[in-house]
Design a protein around this motif. Structure first.
Motif, PDB file in Angstrom:
ATOM      1  N   GLU A 211       0.866  -1.173   0.000  1.00  0.00           N
ATOM      2  CA  GLU A 211       0.000   0.000   0.000  1.00  0.00           C
ATOM      3  C   GLU A 211       0.899   1.219   0.000  1.00  0.00           C
ATOM      4  O   GLU A 211       1.833   1.321   0.800  1.00  0.00           O
ATOM      5  N   ARG A 212       0.662   2.116  -0.910  1.00  0.00           N
ATOM      6  CA  ARG A 212       1.464   3.331  -1.036  1.00  0.00           C
ATOM      7  C   ARG A 212       0.595   4.533  -0.707  1.00  0.00           C
ATOM      8  O   ARG A 212      -0.622   4.509  -0.863  1.00  0.00           O
ATOM      9  N   GLU A 213       1.266   5.612  -0.279  1.00  0.00           N
ATOM     10  CA  GLU A 213       0.561   6.846   0.026  1.00  0.00           C
ATOM     11  C   GLU A 213       1.405   8.017  -0.430  1.00  0.00           C
ATOM     12  O   GLU A 213       2.608   8.047  -0.223  1.00  0.00           O
ATOM     13  N   LYS A 214       0.748   8.974  -1.064  1.00  0.00           N
ATOM     14  CA  LYS A 214       1.426  10.169  -1.530  1.00  0.00           C
ATOM     15  C   LYS A 214       0.505  11.352  -1.275  1.00  0.00           C
ATOM     16  O   LYS A 214      -0.703  11.266  -1.525  1.00  0.00           O
ATOM     17  N   ASP A 215       1.068  12.435  -0.776  1.00  0.00           N
ATOM     18  CA  ASP A 215       0.260  13.630  -0.553  1.00  0.00           C
ATOM     19  C   ASP A 215      -0.093  14.264  -1.888  1.00  0.00           C
ATOM     20  O   ASP A 215       0.770  14.452  -2.746  1.00  0.00           O
ATOM     21  N   ARG A 216      -1.365  14.567  -2.057  1.00  0.00           N
ATOM     22  CA  ARG A 216      -1.807  15.267  -3.256  1.00  0.00           C
ATOM     23  C   ARG A 216      -1.604  16.765  -3.072  1.00  0.00           C
ATOM     24  O   ARG A 216      -1.649  17.280  -1.961  1.00  0.00           O
ATOM     25  N   VAL A 217      -1.447  17.444  -4.168  1.00  0.00           N
ATOM     26  CA  VAL A 217      -1.397  18.903  -4.124  1.00  0.00           C
ATOM     27  C   VAL A 217      -2.841  19.377  -4.006  1.00  0.00           C
ATOM     28  O   VAL A 217      -3.684  19.020  -4.826  1.00  0.00           O
TER      29      VAL A 217
END
Length: 150
Positions: free
Chosen positions: A86-92
């Motif tokens: 599971e990956r997570e990245k902050d959205r702009v």
């Protein structure tokens, strides 16, 4: 923890990316697309169902050989261990606007399926391939000290 060994048949969905780590270890990564085919009774023929994508990781000699041998779209067999992450990245954050859908800002989460490959090869049911053995550099053997060579 037990590892899940798998063999996946598909097509190279991207060209391999190749680099070396700071320690000098060769790494290559590419995406593999595997499409499920099903028999359709109505049309009495095979039809494509869904496609699964895998990120394939290769290391050392296998990485160098994959980078030199695999091109976009080629049919491949990949054998290795499967990892689901599971990956997570902050959205702009987008500009706030009336009626904006929930979830348009904040973290974005997704699941990836990755294979740490121990073997990669062309699928010979769909074409031919020419194998070339890569010669490994051998260390030079010098005469023991205190002896003379003729």
């Amino acid at each position: 923890m037990n590892e899940i060994w798998t063999t996946v048949v598909g097509n190279a969905a991207t060209r391999p990316d190749f680099w070396e780590t700071a320690a000098g270890v060769a790494v290559a990564r590419f995406r593999l697309a595997a499409t499920v085919r099903r028999w359709d009774r109505k049309t009495e023929g095979w039809v494509d169902a869904y496609t699964s994508f895998y990120t394939v990781w290769t290391w050392r000699t296998l990485a160098a050989n994959v980078a030199a041998s695999v091109s976009l779209g080629e049919p491949l067999l990949v054998h290795g261990t499967l990892r689901v992450r599971e990956r997570e990245k902050d959205r702009v954050p987008e500009k706030a606007r009336p009626g904006a859908a929930e979830g348009e800002s904040g973290p974005k989460r997704w699941i990836t399926a990755e294979i740490d490959a121990v073997a990669v090869g062309h699928d010979l049911t769909r074409g031919t391939s020419a194998f070339r053995r890569v010669s490994q550099a051998k260390p030079l053997v010098s005469a023991p000290t205190g002896t003379t060579s003729p």
